[in-house]
Design a protein around this motif. Structure first.
Motif, PDB file in Angstrom:
ATOM      1  N   VAL A  22       0.846  -1.199   0.000  1.00  0.00           N
ATOM      2  CA  VAL A  22       0.000   0.000   0.000  1.00  0.00           C
ATOM      3  C   VAL A  22       0.883   1.252   0.000  1.00  0.00           C
ATOM      4  O   VAL A  22       1.493   1.612   0.994  1.00  0.00           O
ATOM      5  CB  VAL A  22      -0.961  -0.005   1.200  1.00  0.00           C
ATOM      6  CG1 VAL A  22      -1.770   1.286   1.234  1.00  0.00           C
ATOM      7  CG2 VAL A  22      -1.896  -1.213   1.128  1.00  0.00           C
ATOM      8  N   LYS A  24      -0.010   4.412  -0.899  1.00  0.00           N
ATOM      9  CA  LYS A  24      -0.716   5.699  -0.815  1.00  0.00           C
ATOM     10  C   LYS A  24       0.074   6.698   0.024  1.00  0.00           C
ATOM     11  O   LYS A  24       0.646   6.333   1.054  1.00  0.00           O
ATOM     12  CB  LYS A  24      -2.105   5.492  -0.207  1.00  0.00           C
ATOM     13  CG  LYS A  24      -2.081   4.993   1.227  1.00  0.00           C
ATOM     14  CD  LYS A  24      -3.481   4.632   1.718  1.00  0.00           C
ATOM     15  CE  LYS A  24      -3.422   4.262   3.207  1.00  0.00           C
ATOM     16  NZ  LYS A  24      -4.624   3.598   3.691  1.00  0.00           N
ATOM     17  N   ILE A  66      -7.976   0.742  -3.291  1.00  0.00           N
ATOM     18  CA  ILE A  66      -8.415   0.223  -1.984  1.00  0.00           C
ATOM     19  C   ILE A  66      -9.193   1.243  -1.154  1.00  0.00           C
ATOM     20  O   ILE A  66      -9.588   0.947  -0.039  1.00  0.00           O
ATOM     21  CB  ILE A  66      -7.206  -0.286  -1.150  1.00  0.00           C
ATOM     22  CG1 ILE A  66      -6.234   0.864  -0.853  1.00  0.00           C
ATOM     23  CG2 ILE A  66      -6.476  -1.417  -1.869  1.00  0.00           C
ATOM     24  CD1 ILE A  66      -5.176   0.510   0.199  1.00  0.00           C
ATOM     25  N   MET A 150     -13.221  -8.158   0.509  1.00  0.00           N
ATOM     26  CA  MET A 150     -12.175  -7.417   1.221  1.00  0.00           C
ATOM     27  C   MET A 150     -12.761  -6.911   2.523  1.00  0.00           C
ATOM     28  O   MET A 150     -13.968  -6.618   2.595  1.00  0.00           O
ATOM     29  CB  MET A 150     -11.707  -6.242   0.360  1.00  0.00           C
ATOM     30  CG  MET A 150     -10.624  -5.376   0.981  1.00  0.00           C
ATOM     31  SD  MET A 150     -11.227  -4.047   2.042  1.00  0.00           S
ATOM     32  CE  MET A 150     -10.775  -2.628   1.070  1.00  0.00           C
ATOM     33  N   MET A 152     -11.715  -5.032   6.674  1.00  0.00           N
ATOM     34  CA  MET A 152     -10.785  -4.539   7.696  1.00  0.00           C
ATOM     35  C   MET A 152     -11.293  -4.952   9.060  1.00  0.00           C
ATOM     36  O   MET A 152     -12.498  -4.936   9.309  1.00  0.00           O
ATOM     37  CB  MET A 152     -10.728  -3.011   7.643  1.00  0.00           C
ATOM     38  CG  MET A 152      -9.682  -2.483   6.713  1.00  0.00           C
ATOM     39  SD  MET A 152      -9.725  -0.689   6.666  1.00  0.00           S
ATOM     40  CE  MET A 152     -10.944  -0.433   5.396  1.00  0.00           C
ATOM     41  N   MET A 193      -3.525  -5.886   7.589  1.00  0.00           N
ATOM     42  CA  MET A 193      -2.713  -4.709   7.307  1.00  0.00           C
ATOM     43  C   MET A 193      -1.435  -4.815   8.169  1.00  0.00           C
ATOM     44  O   MET A 193      -1.173  -5.867   8.745  1.00  0.00           O
ATOM     45  CB  MET A 193      -3.504  -3.433   7.625  1.00  0.00           C
ATOM     46  CG  MET A 193      -4.974  -3.557   7.243  1.00  0.00           C
ATOM     47  SD  MET A 193      -5.885  -2.029   6.978  1.00  0.00           S
ATOM     48  CE  MET A 193      -5.538  -1.069   8.419  1.00  0.00           C
ATOM     49  N   SER A 194      -0.666  -3.740   8.233  1.00  0.00           N
ATOM     50  CA  SER A 194       0.635  -3.813   8.919  1.00  0.00           C
ATOM     51  C   SER A 194       0.548  -4.438  10.317  1.00  0.00           C
ATOM     52  O   SER A 194       1.366  -5.269  10.687  1.00  0.00           O
ATOM     53  CB  SER A 194       1.262  -2.423   9.029  1.00  0.00           C
ATOM     54  OG  SER A 194       1.636  -1.975   7.757  1.00  0.00           O
ATOM     55  N   ARG A 209      -2.804  -6.440   2.666  1.00  0.00           N
ATOM     56  CA  ARG A 209      -2.536  -5.068   2.197  1.00  0.00           C
ATOM     57  C   ARG A 209      -1.673  -4.366   3.239  1.00  0.00           C
ATOM     58  O   ARG A 209      -2.157  -4.003   4.311  1.00  0.00           O
ATOM     59  CB  ARG A 209      -3.865  -4.310   2.022  1.00  0.00           C
ATOM     60  CG  ARG A 209      -4.913  -5.046   1.188  1.00  0.00           C
ATOM     61  CD  ARG A 209      -6.217  -4.249   1.148  1.00  0.00           C
ATOM     62  NE  ARG A 209      -6.675  -3.873   2.481  1.00  0.00           N
ATOM     63  CZ  ARG A 209      -7.471  -4.620   3.242  1.00  0.00           C
ATOM     64  NH1 ARG A 209      -7.933  -5.769   2.818  1.00  0.00           N
ATOM     65  NH2 ARG A 209      -7.806  -4.203   4.447  1.00  0.00           N
ATOM     66  N   ILE A 210      -0.399  -4.204   2.911  1.00  0.00           N
ATOM     67  CA  ILE A 210       0.542  -3.703   3.912  1.00  0.00           C
ATOM     68  C   ILE A 210       1.196  -2.412   3.443  1.00  0.00           C
ATOM     69  O   ILE A 210       1.799  -2.374   2.367  1.00  0.00           O
ATOM     70  CB  ILE A 210       1.605  -4.772   4.231  1.00  0.00           C
ATOM     71  CG1 ILE A 210       0.915  -6.073   4.690  1.00  0.00           C
ATOM     72  CG2 ILE A 210       2.569  -4.258   5.289  1.00  0.00           C
ATOM     73  CD1 ILE A 210       1.867  -7.211   4.997  1.00  0.00           C
ATOM     74  N   GLY A 211       1.039  -1.348   4.221  1.00  0.00           N
ATOM     75  CA  GLY A 211       1.621  -0.062   3.876  1.00  0.00           C
ATOM     76  C   GLY A 211       2.748   0.343   4.820  1.00  0.00           C
ATOM     77  O   GLY A 211       3.931   0.292   4.484  1.00  0.00           O
ATOM     78  N   THR A 212       2.356   0.736   6.016  1.00  0.00           N
ATOM     79  CA  THR A 212       3.302   1.310   6.979  1.00  0.00           C
ATOM     80  C   THR A 212       4.526   0.430   7.235  1.00  0.00           C
ATOM     81  O   THR A 212       5.646   0.934   7.312  1.00  0.00           O
ATOM     82  CB  THR A 212       2.561   1.575   8.317  1.00  0.00           C
ATOM     83  OG1 THR A 212       1.361   2.316   8.031  1.00  0.00           O
ATOM     84  CG2 THR A 212       3.428   2.361   9.269  1.00  0.00           C
ATOM     85  N   ARG A 218       2.798   7.576   7.115  1.00  0.00           N
ATOM     86  CA  ARG A 218       2.344   8.492   6.050  1.00  0.00           C
ATOM     87  C   ARG A 218       2.179   9.908   6.591  1.00  0.00           C
ATOM     88  O   ARG A 218       1.756  10.088   7.723  1.00  0.00           O
ATOM     89  CB  ARG A 218       0.998   8.004   5.489  1.00  0.00           C
ATOM     90  CG  ARG A 218       1.065   6.703   4.748  1.00  0.00           C
ATOM     91  CD  ARG A 218      -0.299   6.230   4.294  1.00  0.00           C
ATOM     92  NE  ARG A 218      -1.096   5.669   5.376  1.00  0.00           N
ATOM     93  CZ  ARG A 218      -1.103   4.380   5.733  1.00  0.00           C
ATOM     94  NH1 ARG A 218      -0.372   3.515   5.090  1.00  0.00           N
ATOM     95  NH2 ARG A 218      -1.851   3.970   6.733  1.00  0.00           N
TER      96      ARG A 218
HETATM   97  C1  PLP Z   1      -4.076   2.356   4.179  1.00  0.00           C
HETATM   98  C2  PLP Z   1      -4.732   1.045   4.039  1.00  0.00           C
HETATM   99  C3  PLP Z   1      -4.034  -0.160   4.288  1.00  0.00           C
HETATM  100  C4  PLP Z   1      -2.605  -0.207   4.787  1.00  0.00           C
HETATM  101  O1  PLP Z   1      -2.544   0.073   6.169  1.00  0.00           O
HETATM  102  P1  PLP Z   1      -1.173  -0.019   6.984  1.00  0.00           P
HETATM  103  O2  PLP Z   1      -1.614  -0.038   8.395  1.00  0.00           O
HETATM  104  O3  PLP Z   1      -0.375   1.179   6.632  1.00  0.00           O
HETATM  105  O4  PLP Z   1      -0.495  -1.290   6.596  1.00  0.00           O
HETATM  106  C5  PLP Z   1      -4.699  -1.350   4.051  1.00  0.00           C
HETATM  107  N1  PLP Z   1      -5.973  -1.379   3.610  1.00  0.00           N
HETATM  108  C6  PLP Z   1      -6.666  -0.262   3.382  1.00  0.00           C
HETATM  109  C7  PLP Z   1      -8.071  -0.377   2.890  1.00  0.00           C
HETATM  110  C8  PLP Z   1      -6.071   0.984   3.589  1.00  0.00           C
HETATM  111  O5  PLP Z   1      -6.789   2.085   3.359  1.00  0.00           O
END
Ligand code: PLP
Length: 220
Positions: A22, A24, A66, A150, A152, A193-194, A209-212, A218
């Motif tokens: 991720v 973004k 996403i 999908m 959360m 996620m993270s 879905r991994i961002g941080t 961010r």
């Molecule tokens: C931002 C986001 C993520 C990633 O989250 P992190 O905690 O940064 O890994 C995953 N899924 C969705 C839908 C998001 O908006």
């Protein structure tokens, strides 16, 4: 750093579980570093930002949308993404279908489930989604392929609660497959996620879905 994290996560993911990185709010240069480390799926939550990155980054990247998709942005996105993970209403789905048909493409989507205990999150309640498939409304789609779900988990330290949320997402997907066993390619369970992805994988995620954890925090 980014390359190391990508390689670390790839090594930890069991076979059959894919990583959506991720990106973004992070610059194209960060995506490029992850790409050079072998990552090909990237997730973005804003249409404009995604389109700008598409322009300057390699063509074999699979972009996942996403975020909450506003209906007035749908047309711009069609044909640019590999998967829209965040379909959160029938109205949005119908519009995606209409625009995809017009553009002569098939758009792959996931249905977003709302299981977390937070007012602000988008998505279908499990019962709503079961009803959608019981009524076989997907048969009205001409240019959209629903590939799975999908979701959360609740934003909480309570890992039992998080696990319950993931279990409900996976169970809803299984129930849909029983309701409509003729659904083709309804395979994806995108969750984790993270902070919670190992738990999500334990509960049946095959896309995380991994961002941080990859790109750092961010700056919104
Ligand atoms: C931002 C986001 C993520 C990633 O989250 P992190 O905690 O940064 O890994 C995953 N899924 C969705 C839908 C998001 O908006």
């Amino acid at each position: 750093m980014i390359a190391e994290e990508i390689k670390k996560i790839h090594a930890l993911l069991p076979p059959g579980v894919e990583l959506c990185a991720v990106s973004k709010f992070h610059p194209a240069e960060a995506v490029r570093q992850a790409y050079d480390a072998g990552q090909r799926i990237f997730g973005e939550s804003r249409v404009q930002e995604l389109l700008e990155k598409v322009k300057v980054l390699p063509g074999d990247i699979k972009w996942h949308f996403i975020g909450h998709l506003q209906t007035n942005k749908v047309r711009q996105l069609i044909g640019k993404v590999s998967l829209i993970e965040s379909v959160d209403s029938e109205r949005l789905l119908d519009l995606i279908d209409k625009e995809s048909e017009k553009a002569g493409v098939v758009t792959r989507v996931l249905m977003q489930l709302h299981v977390a205990r937070e007012e602000t999150k988008f998505g279908f309640y499990p019962e709503e989604l079961l009803e959608y498939f019981s009524n076989r409304k997907f048969e009205n789609l001409n240019a959209t392929h629903i590939c799975g779900v999908m979701g959360m988990a609740s934003n909480t330290e309570d890992m039992n609660r998080v696990r319950e949320d993931f279990r409900l997402i996976a169970a809803t997907k299984d129930r849909i497959m029983k309701i409509a066993p003729d659904l083709m390619g309804f395979d994806i369970v995108s969750m984790g996620m993270s902070g919670d992805w190992p738990l999500a994988v334990e509960e049946g995620a095959n896309l995380v879905r991994i961002g941080t954890a990859i790109f750092g925090s961010r700056n919104y």
